[in-house]
Structure formats: C-alpha cells, structure tokens
Write an enzyme that holds these catalytic residues in place. Structure first.
Site, PDB file in Angstrom:
ATOM      1  N   LEU A   1      39.363  35.189  32.201  1.00  0.00           N
ATOM      2  CA  LEU A   1      38.875  34.060  32.985  1.00  0.00           C
ATOM      3  C   LEU A   1      38.081  34.616  34.163  1.00  0.00           C
ATOM      4  O   LEU A   1      38.380  35.711  34.664  1.00  0.00           O
ATOM      5  CB  LEU A   1      40.039  33.214  33.526  1.00  0.00           C
ATOM      6  N   ASP A   2      37.066  33.878  34.616  1.00  0.00           N
ATOM      7  CA  ASP A   2      36.360  34.271  35.822  1.00  0.00           C
ATOM      8  C   ASP A   2      37.357  34.410  36.967  1.00  0.00           C
ATOM      9  O   ASP A   2      38.385  33.712  36.999  1.00  0.00           O
ATOM     10  CB  ASP A   2      35.324  33.216  36.226  1.00  0.00           C
ATOM     11  N   MET A   3      37.040  35.264  37.917  1.00  0.00           N
ATOM     12  CA  MET A   3      37.931  35.469  39.055  1.00  0.00           C
ATOM     13  C   MET A   3      38.229  34.147  39.765  1.00  0.00           C
ATOM     14  O   MET A   3      39.363  33.874  40.172  1.00  0.00           O
ATOM     15  CB  MET A   3      37.323  36.458  40.049  1.00  0.00           C
TER      16      MET A   3
END
Length: 529
Positions: A372-374
């Site tokens: 997942l994106d940060m």
C-alpha cells in the site's frame, strides 16, 4: 527562521501568513498581465519566496516556470538563471540550424516522387506477398495429396512425389528471387532518400546533444555558501548522469538563485499551479505542489547547502503501532496505519516489512505479497513461508483477490457522475516527476476501478472503490483525473490538497487461504472520521 522543505507540502503551508500574502500579491500581478491570460489558462506553475535582506527587511520574490510569451524577463518576476533566448545569441543560432535539419527531413519525407516510390513499392510488396502465399498454399495442398497416396504408392510414384516436392521448393525460391529483382530498383530509390534522412537524424542528434551540453554548462547555480556549480557538474553523480530538459528553469531554483545573488535570506518557499491541468497529469488551480524531483532535487540539494532547512517529515524515523487482524502458521493480515511505509525506503522510517521481520524472525521468503502507498491505511497480507508467499502472489497476479477501499473525496460529486460506475484510465509513471503517475492512453498500463458513491457530507463524498488492477496510485489518479471522478481524495498532496492524512483506506480483503483452500474475508476499521 528555518526555511520550509521545498520537497514537502502539508496543509500548514496554505495557512502560513507570509505565503498567503505573497501568493495573493502574485496572483494580482498575474491578473494584471492581460496578455498572459490565455497562456496561464492553459496551465503554469508559479512560485514565491519570502526572504529578508541584510538589514532584516522582509519581502518576497515571485517566479514562473520556463517562459511566458517566450520571455524570461517580465517585470516583477525573477529572471532566468541563464537567459539563452537572445534573438542572435549562440542558442538561437544553433537552434535554427537544428530547425533547418528538421525542415530538410520533412521535405525529403513528403517529396511527391519519394511518396510515389513508397506507394508503388508497398503495392508491389503486397502483390508479391499474395503471390508467394498462393504458391505456398499449392505446396501445402500438394503435400497433403502426397501424404494421402504415400502408403499405397509404387516406387515410381514415390520418386515422382519426391521430384514434385523438390521442384515446388525450388520454384518458391525462384519466385522470391524474381520478386526481389523486380522490387530492387524501387527499394534502392527509396533507400537513397531514407539513407539521407538517417544521416540528417544522426547530425540532428549530435547537434542537439552539443547544444544541450552548452546550455547546461551556462546554467551556473549558486548555493547559500556562495559556491557555484553548473548543471552538468550537479547532475554528473545522479543516476541519469545528465540534466533533463528544462532543468534549472523551474520556480524554486530561479527564486533561490536570485536570493543568493542579492544576499537575501530565504524564509518561506512555495509553488502553486494556475490554470488547466496538463494532459495526462493532475494539477488543480491554486493548489501547492512540492518541487519536482527529477529536475529540481539534485539542483536544490546543492543550492540549499549552507542554509538551515526544515527536515522532510516523510524521511524522519517514526514509531507506529501495527495491528494484527488475523494470523496463523501460514499468513498474517495487518492493518497498516497511514504514514507507515510498506517496505523500507531510503530513510530510517520503519515499515510493515521491518516490523514483521522483527516479529517473525523464523519467517521465510519475501513475506509481503502486495503493498500500500505510505499515505494509505488498511489491510495488508504477508506470508510466513516462501511456499505461502508464492501461492498468495499467484492470486494477486491472476486478479483473484477482491479488494474494497473507502475514500473521502474533496468535493461533492453527487449528480455529476453516476452513483455506480467503472473508471478505465491507463497509467504510467511520470519519469520527470516521480512518484507521480500520469494517464497515458498510448503507453500507460491498463487500470480499472469500479466505484460506488456511499454518501455526501459537508461538501465531501464518501465512496467505495473496487480496483481490478493494482497500478501505483491507481485509486488516487482515477479519483482526481478529470476523465475519472474529477475530484481528488482528501489529503492527497500529490494530486489534490494536503490535509492531516490521506483519506483512503483498504477496508476489505477477500482471498483463498493457501493451505486450506477456504475463502476468507478480512475487514478493518479506520480513523477517517
């Protein structure tokens, strides 16, 4: 006062009184230029820099990226680091020479005689292909007849079959040689033009490369210590090795260059967009954006030496809780908080991977099956063995894993789009401004998202997103792009406006257990209130 980090934008930047005043006055200056109206409406990045002089007097500088109206010297805005646009200057003269090559190439490729030769040659090649295909069809039919007769054929018949096969193979070669001889004059005539074009293209590339190197050698940047380096030297140690086109012409380098040359101490810096979004990219009028990384990062890393700059929060170490949603001997499902990396980056920030590695030292294989994106929160699955990792990875690759995200959009889209629908916008990385992604119908990879509007409140839209593909920033781009939902997710600093967090959460994940074959669905709560 410490300068804010040019690579990071948060919601406080828009509320900073120095930035607000500088932007307000700059917008008034922009509006006063009636001749700029159409060009700015098509999209342009502007920048401001609040600074103090040697006597402590506070003021601000304004800049625009590149040129406006073909000029770099409009009153009220800082000039270019290096003005290469003089009509009779070195750049203009050599650029004209390159333009002359382009004109010559265009003339050659659109010459009536050449076009007629190419048309005749194409028609001949089509006719030859059809002739060869027809004869090869005869060969296949003859072979089928021979194969059918072979079991009952006499020795004389078998010998005749061999002669027929040999003759047909030889005849095909004779046909192709005759075709080649027939096409040779036209092919040679076309080749003369194409060889000349190839030589011109080679010369153009050489002249263009030389001109770019000359240009970059004259962009001499100064840092806060008074040291100077040209762009060729600055970019020599970067992975790309050479400056990208347009390097040194963005707002931040222009503003800092002027400040350092005039003994000004930078205090606040900001870049904001005016006008329409560029094709494929996502920009919103009035929103602030960090300095681009491919063109500006190496330059600013040099220019900011000797200046006290706030740290980038995205690169600072942090400590967060990683909640376990489910685990057994084969896999573990976690609820990643917003702001935590999935895998280690260049900074010392902890990540889902580093935490799980420490928590399960006996685990084998890569562990993380997806990311997942940060800035995105929500469910992630990790494998405790290499066997389980590959089994789960296949489910993701085959798009068998069902995912549901919930997001809060920065606007009310009810009535502007259907309540349910599908977004199909191909995406690829913006190589000049990573980690941004852009929509590209020609070179982008397929990206498909189903959506459902869940409700609206206080000018925001709560929405469910069901991705069929897993492209980087897919949901963020599909929401923000004008050809998608046209409304960014709240807190999306890359494609919208920053907030306290990105309001995107991976709420539900359905997969098949690698060991038991049981379909399992996991859900998680979120703090997007």
């Amino acid at each position: 006062m410490t300068l804010n980090c040019p690579y990071y934008v948060d919601s406080s930047l828009a509320e900073d009184p120095l930035v607000r005043e500088a932007v307000s006055q700059t917008k008034a200056m922009i509006a006063a230029h009636e001749t700029w109206k159409d060009e700015v409406a098509r999209g342009k990045m502007f920048g401001v820099l609040a600074a103090k002089d040697e006597h402590g007097q506070l003021g601000f500088l304004a800049a625009y990226s590149g040129q406006i109206g073909g000029r770099e010297d409009w009153e009220g805005f800082v000039p270019a680091v290096f003005d290469y646009l003089q009509p009779d200057g070195y750049f203009a003269v050599h650029e004209q020479a390159i333009s002359s090559i382009n004109h010559r190439i265009d003339v050659l490729l659109h010459d009536d005689a050449y076009l007629q030769i190419r048309a005749c040659l194409a028609a001949m090649q089509q006719r030859h292909a059809e002739e060869a295909d027809a004869f090869q069809k005869q060969m296949r039919q003859a072979k089928q007849r021979r194969d059918a007769l072979r079991a009952t054929a006499t020795p004389d018949q078998l010998a005749a079959m061999i002669r027929e096969s040999q003759w047909m193979k030889a005849e095909l070669k004779r046909i192709k040689r005759r075709q080649q001889t027939e096409a040779a004059p036209l092919a040679q005539a076309a080749e003369q033009t194409e060889n000349e074009v190839a030589q011109l293209l080679k010369a153009r590339k050489q002249q263009s490369d030389n001109l770019q190197r000359w240009l970059f050698s004259h962009f001499v940047m100064r840092n806060a210590r008074g040291e100077e380096r040209n762009l060729l030297d600055i970019f020599a140690s970067t992975p790309q090795g050479t400056p990208p086109s347009g390097a040194g012409e963005c707002c931040a380098p222009k503003l800092l260059q002027y400040a350092f040359l005039h003994r000004l101490r930078p205090i606040r810096i900001a870049e904001f967009w005016m006008g329409a979004s560029p094709m494929g990219e996502i920009r919103h009028e009035g929103c602030f954006y960090p300095a681009c990384r491919s063109k500006c990062l190496p330059i600013l890393q040099f220019m900011l030496q000797g200046l006290e700059v706030e740290s980038n929060p995205l690169e600072e170490p942090c400590q967060m809780d990683l909640a376990i949603v489910y685990e057994d001997s084969h896999l573990v499902v976690v609820n990643k908080p917003s702001g935590m990396l999935s895998v280690p980056g260049k900074s010392n920030r902890e990540s889902v991977y580093s935490i799980l590695r420490a928590r399960y030292p006996e685990a084998e294989g890569p562990m993380l099956v997806h990311r997942l994106d940060m800035a995105t929160s929500g469910l992630m699955v990790a494998a405790k063995s290499e066997w389980a990792y590959h089994a789960l990875q296949k489910q993701f690759e085959r798009r068998l894993v069902k995912k549901k995200y919930v997001a809060l959009l920065d606007g009310d889209i009810s009535g502007t789009v259907p309540e349910r629908g599908t977004i199909r916008l191909p995406i690829r990385p913006d190589i000049n401004n990573r980690p941004h992604q852009i929509v590209d119908e020609k070179y982008g990879k397929e990206a498909v998202t189903d959506y459902q509007i869940l409700g609206t409140d206080n000018g925001h839209t709560r929405i469910a997103l069901y991705p069929h593909t897993g492209r980087t920033h897919q949901l963020r781009v599909h929401c923000a792009h004008p050809s998608g939902l046209g409304t960014p997710i709240v807190g999306d600093a890359l494609y919208g406006r920053p907030a306290d967090r990105l309001y995107l959460h991976a709420e539900r994940l359905t997969l098949t257990h690698p060991a038991t074959g049981e379909e399992m669905t996991f859900t998680s709560t979120n703090d997007m209130k």
